[in-house]
Design a protein around this motif. Sequence first.
Motif, PDB file in Angstrom:
ATOM      1  N   ILE A 192       0.861  -1.176   0.000  1.00 60.99           N
ATOM      2  CA  ILE A 192       0.000   0.000   0.000  1.00 60.99           C
ATOM      3  C   ILE A 192       0.900   1.229   0.000  1.00 60.99           C
ATOM      4  CG2 ILE A 192      -1.689   1.291   1.381  1.00 60.99           C
ATOM      5  CD1 ILE A 192      -2.691  -1.496   2.378  1.00 60.99           C
ATOM      6  N   ASP A 193       0.592   2.194  -0.843  1.00 59.85           N
ATOM      7  CA  ASP A 193       1.433   3.384  -1.000  1.00 59.85           C
ATOM      8  C   ASP A 193       1.232   4.327   0.182  1.00 59.85           C
ATOM      9  OD1 ASP A 193       3.131   5.280  -2.028  1.00 59.85           O
ATOM     10  OD2 ASP A 193       1.693   6.051  -3.489  1.00 59.85           O
ATOM     11  N   GLU A 194       2.116   4.206   1.156  1.00 58.18           N
ATOM     12  CA  GLU A 194       2.086   5.053   2.344  1.00 58.18           C
ATOM     13  C   GLU A 194       3.480   5.054   2.955  1.00 58.18           C
ATOM     14  OE1 GLU A 194      -0.848   3.179   4.803  1.00 58.18           O
ATOM     15  OE2 GLU A 194       0.473   1.537   5.380  1.00 58.18           O
ATOM     16  N   PRO A 195       3.803   6.056   3.765  1.00 55.32           N
ATOM     17  CA  PRO A 195       5.117   6.065   4.410  1.00 55.32           C
ATOM     18  C   PRO A 195       5.325   4.784   5.212  1.00 55.32           C
ATOM     19  CG  PRO A 195       4.028   8.170   4.704  1.00 55.32           C
ATOM     20  CD  PRO A 195       3.007   7.229   4.107  1.00 55.32           C
ATOM     21  N   SER A 196       6.547   4.260   5.193  1.00 57.11           N
ATOM     22  CA  SER A 196       6.783   2.968   5.843  1.00 57.11           C
ATOM     23  C   SER A 196       7.902   2.980   6.880  1.00 57.11           C
ATOM     24  CB  SER A 196       7.097   1.912   4.781  1.00 57.11           C
ATOM     25  OG  SER A 196       8.252   2.276   4.053  1.00 57.11           O
ATOM     26  N   ALA A 197       8.707   4.037   6.943  1.00 53.66           N
ATOM     27  CA  ALA A 197       9.850   4.068   7.858  1.00 53.66           C
ATOM     28  C   ALA A 197       9.509   4.877   9.110  1.00 53.66           C
ATOM     29  CB  ALA A 197      11.058   4.668   7.163  1.00 53.66           C
ATOM     30  N   TYR A 198       9.753   4.276  10.266  1.00 52.34           N
ATOM     31  CA  TYR A 198       9.451   4.902  11.550  1.00 52.34           C
ATOM     32  C   TYR A 198      10.686   4.820  12.446  1.00 52.34           C
ATOM     33  CZ  TYR A 198       4.643   4.538  10.003  1.00 52.34           C
ATOM     34  OH  TYR A 198       3.488   4.659   9.274  1.00 52.34           O
ATOM     35  N   GLU A 199      10.836   5.828  13.291  1.00 51.56           N
ATOM     36  CA  GLU A 199      11.987   5.879  14.192  1.00 51.56           C
ATOM     37  C   GLU A 199      11.538   6.429  15.529  1.00 51.56           C
ATOM     38  OE1 GLU A 199      14.692   4.892  15.593  1.00 51.56           O
ATOM     39  OE2 GLU A 199      16.037   5.284  13.908  1.00 51.56           O
ATOM     40  N   ASP A 200      12.322   6.174  16.536  1.00 52.06           N
ATOM     41  CA  ASP A 200      12.087   6.744  17.865  1.00 52.06           C
ATOM     42  C   ASP A 200      11.981   8.260  17.708  1.00 52.06           C
ATOM     43  OD1 ASP A 200      12.718   8.044  20.391  1.00 52.06           O
ATOM     44  OD2 ASP A 200      13.392   6.095  21.104  1.00 52.06           O
ATOM     45  N   PRO A 201      10.947   8.884  18.271  1.00 49.80           N
ATOM     46  CA  PRO A 201      10.760  10.330  18.098  1.00 49.80           C
ATOM     47  C   PRO A 201      11.974  11.162  18.505  1.00 49.80           C
ATOM     48  CG  PRO A 201       8.856   9.369  19.173  1.00 49.80           C
ATOM     49  CD  PRO A 201       9.881   8.281  19.065  1.00 49.80           C
ATOM     50  N   GLU A 202      12.767  10.666  19.433  1.00 40.37           N
ATOM     51  CA  GLU A 202      13.960  11.399  19.861  1.00 40.37           C
ATOM     52  C   GLU A 202      15.033  11.445  18.783  1.00 40.37           C
ATOM     53  OE1 GLU A 202      15.384  10.107  23.643  1.00 40.37           O
ATOM     54  OE2 GLU A 202      13.397  10.166  24.541  1.00 40.37           O
ATOM     55  N   HIS A 203      14.942  10.534  17.800  1.00 41.56           N
ATOM     56  CA  HIS A 203      15.930  10.484  16.730  1.00 41.56           C
ATOM     57  C   HIS A 203      15.464  11.137  15.433  1.00 41.56           C
ATOM     58  CE1 HIS A 203      17.228   6.911  19.198  1.00 41.56           C
ATOM     59  NE2 HIS A 203      18.252   7.721  19.247  1.00 41.56           N
ATOM     60  N   VAL A 204      14.190  11.547  15.391  1.00 41.09           N
ATOM     61  CA  VAL A 204      13.644  12.142  14.166  1.00 41.09           C
ATOM     62  C   VAL A 204      13.707  13.660  14.282  1.00 41.09           C
ATOM     63  CG1 VAL A 204      11.612  12.373  12.689  1.00 41.09           C
ATOM     64  CG2 VAL A 204      12.106  10.188  13.799  1.00 41.09           C
ATOM     65  N   GLY A 205      14.442  14.274  13.387  1.00 46.93           N
ATOM     66  CA  GLY A 205      14.536  15.728  13.362  1.00 46.93           C
ATOM     67  C   GLY A 205      13.575  16.298  12.341  1.00 46.93           C
ATOM     68  N   PRO A 206      13.748  17.551  12.007  1.00 44.62           N
ATOM     69  CA  PRO A 206      12.888  18.164  10.991  1.00 44.62           C
ATOM     70  C   PRO A 206      13.103  17.504   9.633  1.00 44.62           C
ATOM     71  CG  PRO A 206      14.688  19.638  11.593  1.00 44.62           C
ATOM     72  CD  PRO A 206      14.763  18.465  12.519  1.00 44.62           C
ATOM     73  N   ASN A 207      12.066  17.449   8.841  1.00 38.24           N
ATOM     74  CA  ASN A 207      12.133  16.840   7.520  1.00 38.24           C
ATOM     75  C   ASN A 207      12.591  17.907   6.521  1.00 38.24           C
ATOM     76  OD1 ASN A 207      11.924  15.183   5.355  1.00 38.24           O
ATOM     77  ND2 ASN A 207       9.698  14.980   5.418  1.00 38.24           N
TER      78      ASN A 207
END
Length: 105
Positions: free
Chosen positions: A82-97
Amino acid sequence: MIVLNRFRVPEAQTAEFQLQARAAIEVLSNREGFVSVDFGRNIDEPELWTISTRWINVGSYRRALNGFESKMVVVPLLSLAIDEPSAYEDPEHVGPNLSRGAGPR
């Protein structure tokens, strides 16, 4: 890092999908940086399936998709997801896109 791919598989294609998914899981399981996998079918809506993999980092996952075996086994399966975002990370490691090449301002 978690990669969650969901698939909608018509009942008539279930057996073929399972073979294809298990082959892709086997390939990914042997890649450097692979941590674990969960393969499941939705309890309430049996046409929905998921493959959830864990990786030590996003680079490991991206490198796992390279190479002849991945391009022949894994990529064709992922093209059915299904065409949707698939990569997830711990919120503490995700910065601005930010777009590539965009640095801090």
